[in-house]
Design a protein around this motif. Structure first.
Motif, PDB file in Angstrom:
ATOM      1  N   GLN A  55      37.400 -76.686  63.871  1.00  0.00           N
ATOM      2  CA  GLN A  55      37.759 -76.044  62.585  1.00  0.00           C
ATOM      3  C   GLN A  55      38.921 -76.812  61.945  1.00  0.00           C
ATOM      4  OE1 GLN A  55      39.337 -72.118  62.922  1.00  0.00           O
ATOM      5  NE2 GLN A  55      39.345 -71.746  60.747  1.00  0.00           N
ATOM      6  N   LYS A  56      38.734 -77.157  60.666  1.00  0.00           N
ATOM      7  CA  LYS A  56      39.798 -77.852  59.965  1.00  0.00           C
ATOM      8  C   LYS A  56      40.972 -76.925  59.795  1.00  0.00           C
ATOM      9  CE  LYS A  56      36.950 -81.047  57.287  1.00  0.00           C
ATOM     10  NZ  LYS A  56      36.530 -81.431  55.925  1.00  0.00           N
ATOM     11  N   GLU A  57      42.187 -77.500  59.795  1.00  0.00           N
ATOM     12  CA  GLU A  57      43.391 -76.674  59.680  1.00  0.00           C
ATOM     13  C   GLU A  57      43.588 -76.164  58.262  1.00  0.00           C
ATOM     14  OE1 GLU A  57      45.620 -79.586  62.774  1.00  0.00           O
ATOM     15  OE2 GLU A  57      46.865 -78.218  61.632  1.00  0.00           O
ATOM     16  N   VAL A  58      43.259 -76.998  57.270  1.00  0.00           N
ATOM     17  CA  VAL A  58      43.373 -76.601  55.872  1.00  0.00           C
ATOM     18  C   VAL A  58      42.044 -76.948  55.203  1.00  0.00           C
ATOM     19  CG1 VAL A  58      44.597 -76.922  53.694  1.00  0.00           C
ATOM     20  CG2 VAL A  58      45.848 -77.043  55.864  1.00  0.00           C
ATOM     21  N   GLU A  59      41.407 -75.966  54.623  1.00  0.00           N
ATOM     22  CA  GLU A  59      40.089 -76.183  54.054  1.00  0.00           C
ATOM     23  C   GLU A  59      40.083 -75.966  52.553  1.00  0.00           C
ATOM     24  OE1 GLU A  59      37.280 -74.809  57.785  1.00  0.00           O
ATOM     25  OE2 GLU A  59      36.499 -75.540  55.889  1.00  0.00           O
ATOM     26  N   GLN A  60      39.421 -76.871  51.869  1.00  0.00           N
ATOM     27  CA  GLN A  60      39.210 -76.759  50.430  1.00  0.00           C
ATOM     28  C   GLN A  60      37.768 -77.154  50.138  1.00  0.00           C
ATOM     29  OE1 GLN A  60      42.962 -79.438  49.476  1.00  0.00           O
ATOM     30  NE2 GLN A  60      42.335 -78.325  47.630  1.00  0.00           N
TER      31      GLN A  60
ATOM     32  N   ASN B 177      40.875 -73.001  45.400  1.00  0.00           N
ATOM     33  CA  ASN B 177      41.137 -72.175  46.572  1.00  0.00           C
ATOM     34  C   ASN B 177      41.371 -73.011  47.819  1.00  0.00           C
ATOM     35  OD1 ASN B 177      40.536 -69.849  44.969  1.00  0.00           O
ATOM     36  ND2 ASN B 177      38.370 -70.289  45.263  1.00  0.00           N
ATOM     37  N   CYS B 178      42.103 -72.414  48.749  1.00  0.00           N
ATOM     38  CA  CYS B 178      42.475 -73.116  49.973  1.00  0.00           C
ATOM     39  C   CYS B 178      42.668 -72.076  51.071  1.00  0.00           C
ATOM     40  CB  CYS B 178      43.772 -73.889  49.710  1.00  0.00           C
ATOM     41  SG  CYS B 178      44.543 -74.679  51.126  1.00  0.00           S
ATOM     42  N   THR B 179      42.136 -72.345  52.248  1.00  0.00           N
ATOM     43  CA  THR B 179      42.401 -71.481  53.396  1.00  0.00           C
ATOM     44  C   THR B 179      43.018 -72.323  54.502  1.00  0.00           C
ATOM     45  OG1 THR B 179      40.174 -71.829  54.273  1.00  0.00           O
ATOM     46  CG2 THR B 179      40.502 -69.898  52.879  1.00  0.00           C
ATOM     47  N   TYR B 180      43.816 -71.671  55.350  1.00  0.00           N
ATOM     48  CA  TYR B 180      44.489 -72.387  56.421  1.00  0.00           C
ATOM     49  C   TYR B 180      44.374 -71.596  57.716  1.00  0.00           C
ATOM     50  CZ  TYR B 180      48.258 -69.105  55.315  1.00  0.00           C
ATOM     51  OH  TYR B 180      48.984 -67.967  55.083  1.00  0.00           O
ATOM     52  N   SER B 181      44.471 -72.311  58.817  1.00  0.00           N
ATOM     53  CA  SER B 181      44.202 -71.658  60.106  1.00  0.00           C
ATOM     54  C   SER B 181      45.461 -71.257  60.869  1.00  0.00           C
ATOM     55  CB  SER B 181      43.359 -72.599  60.976  1.00  0.00           C
ATOM     56  OG  SER B 181      44.044 -73.815  61.207  1.00  0.00           O
ATOM     57  N   ASP B 182      46.598 -71.900  60.601  1.00  0.00           N
ATOM     58  CA  ASP B 182      47.810 -71.633  61.381  1.00  0.00           C
ATOM     59  C   ASP B 182      48.579 -70.461  60.784  1.00  0.00           C
ATOM     60  OD1 ASP B 182      50.165 -71.608  62.820  1.00  0.00           O
ATOM     61  OD2 ASP B 182      50.697 -73.696  62.380  1.00  0.00           O
ATOM     62  N   ARG B 183      48.578 -69.325  61.483  1.00  0.00           N
ATOM     63  CA  ARG B 183      49.271 -68.143  60.958  1.00  0.00           C
ATOM     64  C   ARG B 183      50.778 -68.324  60.880  1.00  0.00           C
ATOM     65  NH1 ARG B 183      47.032 -63.533  59.879  1.00  0.00           N
ATOM     66  NH2 ARG B 183      44.856 -63.159  60.424  1.00  0.00           N
ATOM     67  N   GLY B 184      51.306 -69.337  61.574  1.00  0.00           N
ATOM     68  CA  GLY B 184      52.740 -69.595  61.522  1.00  0.00           C
ATOM     69  C   GLY B 184      53.161 -70.423  60.326  1.00  0.00           C
TER      70      GLY B 184
ATOM     71  N   ALA C 152      48.429 -78.319  50.488  1.00  0.00           N
ATOM     72  CA  ALA C 152      49.160 -78.764  51.676  1.00  0.00           C
ATOM     73  C   ALA C 152      49.936 -77.590  52.254  1.00  0.00           C
ATOM     74  CB  ALA C 152      50.103 -79.913  51.327  1.00  0.00           C
ATOM     75  N   VAL C 153      49.992 -77.544  53.569  1.00  0.00           N
ATOM     76  CA  VAL C 153      50.608 -76.427  54.266  1.00  0.00           C
ATOM     77  C   VAL C 153      51.663 -76.959  55.226  1.00  0.00           C
ATOM     78  CG1 VAL C 153      50.151 -74.550  55.880  1.00  0.00           C
ATOM     79  CG2 VAL C 153      48.513 -75.058  54.073  1.00  0.00           C
ATOM     80  N   GLY C 154      52.837 -76.327  55.205  1.00  0.00           N
ATOM     81  CA  GLY C 154      53.918 -76.723  56.097  1.00  0.00           C
ATOM     82  C   GLY C 154      54.121 -75.693  57.176  1.00  0.00           C
TER      83      GLY C 154
ATOM     84  N   LEU D  48      53.431 -82.070  56.637  1.00  0.00           N
ATOM     85  CA  LEU D  48      52.471 -81.259  55.911  1.00  0.00           C
ATOM     86  C   LEU D  48      51.072 -81.539  56.425  1.00  0.00           C
ATOM     87  CD1 LEU D  48      53.658 -81.720  52.206  1.00  0.00           C
ATOM     88  CD2 LEU D  48      54.132 -79.812  53.748  1.00  0.00           C
ATOM     89  N   THR D  49      50.248 -80.502  56.430  1.00  0.00           N
ATOM     90  CA  THR D  49      48.828 -80.677  56.700  1.00  0.00           C
ATOM     91  C   THR D  49      48.094 -80.530  55.390  1.00  0.00           C
ATOM     92  OG1 THR D  49      49.078 -79.767  58.923  1.00  0.00           O
ATOM     93  CG2 THR D  49      46.857 -79.862  58.014  1.00  0.00           C
ATOM     94  N   PHE D  50      47.350 -81.541  55.034  1.00  0.00           N
ATOM     95  CA  PHE D  50      46.648 -81.552  53.761  1.00  0.00           C
ATOM     96  C   PHE D  50      45.197 -81.121  53.923  1.00  0.00           C
ATOM     97  CE2 PHE D  50      49.406 -83.547  50.639  1.00  0.00           C
ATOM     98  CZ  PHE D  50      50.382 -84.127  51.420  1.00  0.00           C
ATOM     99  N   GLY D  51      44.707 -80.421  52.918  1.00  0.00           N
ATOM    100  CA  GLY D  51      43.275 -80.238  52.789  1.00  0.00           C
ATOM    101  C   GLY D  51      42.662 -81.505  52.221  1.00  0.00           C
ATOM    102  N   SER D  52      41.343 -81.542  52.195  1.00  0.00           N
ATOM    103  CA  SER D  52      40.659 -82.750  51.745  1.00  0.00           C
ATOM    104  C   SER D  52      40.623 -82.870  50.227  1.00  0.00           C
ATOM    105  CB  SER D  52      39.234 -82.788  52.292  1.00  0.00           C
ATOM    106  OG  SER D  52      38.550 -81.605  51.926  1.00  0.00           O
TER     107      SER D  52
END
Lengths: 111, 115
Positions: free
Chosen positions: A1-6, A22-29, A90-92, A99-103
């Motif tokens: 599963q990708k960490e950041v999805e677009q 829209n963007c979803t991310y997997s890391d709840r932290g 991007a999610v920090g 940062l983790t970037f979506g595609s």
């Protein structure tokens, strides 16, 4: 599963319409969330950042964050052809300056 | 002012060459970054410097060698690169926002072609 999805798009909207990205991310932290705009061949340009649940508005741009749903979005009102670009979410996290970037989602605004 | 500058804008080098990419910011940012971006892909983190010390190295091959001479400058030394290293190399720096989070600002990038 990708960490950041677009969704890669392209998302095509007519001039003057609202574009919703829209963007979803997997890391709840995750604690910080960013939207960058990137024109072809250019570097990413920061559009918005948001840290708290809710909406944040800046001109024609509104970022929305829902940490419970792990979802962040960018609304562009009165879309212009000059808004046509790839939008990177991007999610920090915590503890490291990375940062983790979506595609990216390619937006096309049709005149 | 959130300007990060990078030189050169474009670089063509052979596989036996040695070259350096330069990045500069005068905003007092305490962290600086190197990213690599291939066409139609998001930026990939290579290195992070925090207070002039290397804090993150994302398992980058040794043919890429970062250097942070002072708090305003960041270099990336290139040696014996491969054609697959051709990409846009982005430098970024970060500042702490009012809420305590850090926000990264990118430079214009160096487009590298390895022949």
């Amino acid at each position: 599963q990708k960490e950041v999805e677009q969704n890669s798009g392209p998302l095509s909207v007519p001039e003057g319409a609202i574009a919703s990205l829209n963007c979803t991310y997997s890391d709840r932290g995750s604690q910080s969330f960013f939207w960058y705009r990137q024109y072809s061949g250019k570097s990413p340009e920061l559009i918005m950042f948001i840290y708290s649940n809710g909406d944040k508005e800046d001109g024609r741009f509104t970022a929305q964050l829902n940490k419970a749903s792990q979802y962040v979005s960018l609304l562009i009102r009165d879309s212009q052809p000059s808004d046509s670009a790839t939008y990177l979410c991007a999610v920090g996290g915590t503890g490291r300056r990375a940062l983790t970037f979506g595609s990216g989602t390619r937006l096309q605004v049709q005149p | 002012d959130t300007e990060v500058t990078q030189t050169p804008k474009h670089l063509v080098m052979g596989m036996t060459n040695k070259k350096s990419l330069k990045c500069e910011q005068h905003m007092g940012h305490r962290a600086m970054y190197w990213y690599k971006q291939k066409a139609k892909k998001p930026p990939e983190l290579m290195f992070v410097y925090s207070y002039e010390k290397l804090s993150i190295n994302e398992s980058v091959p040794s043919r890429f060698s970062p250097e942070c001479p002072n708090s305003s400058l960041l270099n990336l030394h290139l040696h014996a690169l491969q054609p697959e290293d051709s990409a846009l190399y982005l430098c970024a720096s970060s500042q702490v926002e009012a809420g305590g989070q850090e926000t990264q600002y990118f430079g214009p990038g160096t487009r590298l072609l390895v022949l």
